[in-house]
Design a protein around this motif. Structure first.
Motif, PDB file in Angstrom:
ATOM      1  N   THR A 190      18.436   5.378   8.970  1.00 57.92           N
ATOM      2  CA  THR A 190      19.697   4.737   8.562  1.00 57.92           C
ATOM      3  C   THR A 190      19.552   4.027   7.227  1.00 57.92           C
ATOM      4  OG1 THR A 190      20.432   4.453  10.852  1.00 57.92           O
ATOM      5  CG2 THR A 190      21.401   2.992   9.210  1.00 57.92           C
ATOM      6  N   VAL A 191      18.449   3.281   7.060  1.00 59.61           N
ATOM      7  CA  VAL A 191      18.244   2.549   5.796  1.00 59.61           C
ATOM      8  C   VAL A 191      18.079   3.526   4.631  1.00 59.61           C
ATOM      9  CG1 VAL A 191      16.740   0.963   4.538  1.00 59.61           C
ATOM     10  CG2 VAL A 191      17.280   0.527   6.951  1.00 59.61           C
ATOM     11  N   ILE A 192      17.315   4.594   4.848  1.00 60.32           N
ATOM     12  CA  ILE A 192      17.133   5.588   3.778  1.00 60.32           C
ATOM     13  C   ILE A 192      18.480   6.193   3.392  1.00 60.32           C
ATOM     14  CG2 ILE A 192      16.097   7.809   3.167  1.00 60.32           C
ATOM     15  CD1 ILE A 192      13.745   7.073   5.016  1.00 60.32           C
ATOM     16  N   THR A 193      19.302   6.504   4.379  1.00 60.96           N
ATOM     17  CA  THR A 193      20.626   7.075   4.109  1.00 60.96           C
ATOM     18  C   THR A 193      21.475   6.100   3.302  1.00 60.96           C
ATOM     19  OG1 THR A 193      20.564   8.409   6.128  1.00 60.96           O
ATOM     20  CG2 THR A 193      22.732   7.947   5.187  1.00 60.96           C
ATOM     21  N   GLU A 194      21.464   4.827   3.690  1.00 61.70           N
ATOM     22  CA  GLU A 194      22.297   3.823   3.017  1.00 61.70           C
ATOM     23  C   GLU A 194      21.821   3.544   1.597  1.00 61.70           C
ATOM     24  OE1 GLU A 194      23.587   1.393   7.085  1.00 61.70           O
ATOM     25  OE2 GLU A 194      22.127   0.521   5.693  1.00 61.70           O
ATOM     26  N   VAL A 195      20.513   3.505   1.394  1.00 62.00           N
ATOM     27  CA  VAL A 195      19.974   3.142   0.078  1.00 62.00           C
ATOM     28  C   VAL A 195      20.010   4.317  -0.902  1.00 62.00           C
ATOM     29  CG1 VAL A 195      17.901   2.405  -1.171  1.00 62.00           C
ATOM     30  CG2 VAL A 195      18.553   1.269   0.966  1.00 62.00           C
ATOM     31  N   THR A 196      19.683   5.505  -0.415  1.00 69.37           N
ATOM     32  CA  THR A 196      19.560   6.656  -1.320  1.00 69.37           C
ATOM     33  C   THR A 196      20.820   7.502  -1.415  1.00 69.37           C
ATOM     34  OG1 THR A 196      18.736   8.190   0.369  1.00 69.37           O
ATOM     35  CG2 THR A 196      17.115   6.787  -0.749  1.00 69.37           C
TER      36      THR A 196
END
Length: 283
Positions: A205-211
């Motif tokens: 989820t964090v990777i999706t939101e940040v990248t």
């Protein structure tokens, strides 16, 4: 922290924590011998040829050294067979402090580097064993997770919903510097984590939101994960890695510690902050 004329041998000085430890030591004014198989230059340090599997490189690497940062030989299921004779040689050569990189998953006396951990206090009066949780860099460098994210936007594990206190290698290095240079060595093992425990679903989820790229965590069974890894590494190593995933699924890594804050005086980096920094660097 006290700057002295001590010289530290950093093994694995081109690796994930070794390179950062060497850089932080030299930036603080400490003398460093940066050891790698090709004596790769490291800013501010003296490059030296060092190969765990080539004892003829050991004496020159230890010359003039009084403390060492130890990265076990990669992929070696019995590192003690190589490391313990080296450490005995190091003590005889005048080394009085040793800091060993181990893992939160391996206790003192456990398998692989756990045997070296157990022997360290009897070899050196000043010592520390760093036992970090899984690296945040596993999702951005050459690790299998990072490759699968780049290749198919997927993280494959058998960890289920188990959580991990992922830690930034820069924070590990900062603790290593303190353990190597503080007036009093820790003389204990130190479990290192980030400030939060995250599941691989949370990581995706964090990777999706940040990248901005949609990344998914694909949950595999133990057998599916072992078979997937067996196509990439030897079967016994695949089984060991899958066992670690199962341990995570069962809650073994669901913890956080204050070690980074306590030893460095600053909070451990969050995964979101880490990823934002890495994204800026690569963008």
């Amino acid at each position: 922290m006290t700057t002295t004329t001590a010289t530290t041998l950093v093994t694995g000085a081109t690796g994930t924590t070794g390179s950062r430890t060497a850089a932080q030591l030299t930036a603080a004014g400490h003398r460093v011998k940066a050891a790698s198989r090709r004596a790769t230059p490291v800013a501010g340090a003296e490059p030296v040829t060092f190969d765990w599997h080539d004892p003829t490189t050991h004496a020159a690497a230890l010359d003039g050294v009084d403390r060492v940062y130890l990265i076990p030989p990669l992929g070696d299921s019995d590192p003690a067979a190589i490391m313990l004779p080296f450490l005995q040689q190091a003590r005889a050569a005048g080394v009085h402090r040793a800091v060993l990189l181990s893992s939160s998953a391996i206790p003192r006396g456990g398998p692989a580097v756990g045997t070296v951990h157990q022997a360290l206090p009897d070899l050196f009066e000043q010592w520390a064993v760093l036992r970090p949780s899984w690296f945040m860099q596993n999702f951005t460098d050459t690790h299998a997770h990072a490759r699968s994210i780049r290749d198919d936007n997927t993280i494959w594990t058998a960890t289920g919903s188990g959580r991990v206190g992922f830690v930034d290698a820069g924070d590990i290095a900062a603790v290593a510097v303190h353990a190597l240079t503080d007036e009093q060595a820790p003389n204990t093992d130190l479990v290192l984590t980030g400030p939060e425990a995250l599941s691989h679903d949370d990581i995706a989820t964090v990777i999706t939101e940040v990248t901005g790229r949609t990344v998914t965590h694909r949950r595999l069974s133990y057998d599916q994960m072992r078979d997937r890894l067996t196509a990439q590494v030897p079967p016994e190593f695949a089984a060991m890695l899958t066992d670690m995933d199962r341990a995570i699924a069962n809650g073994a890594e669901d913890r956080i510690t204050d070690t980074v804050q306590r030893l460095t005086g600053r909070p451990a980096r969050t995964f979101r902050s880490f990823l934002e920094r890495e994204t800026r660097r690569s963008g």
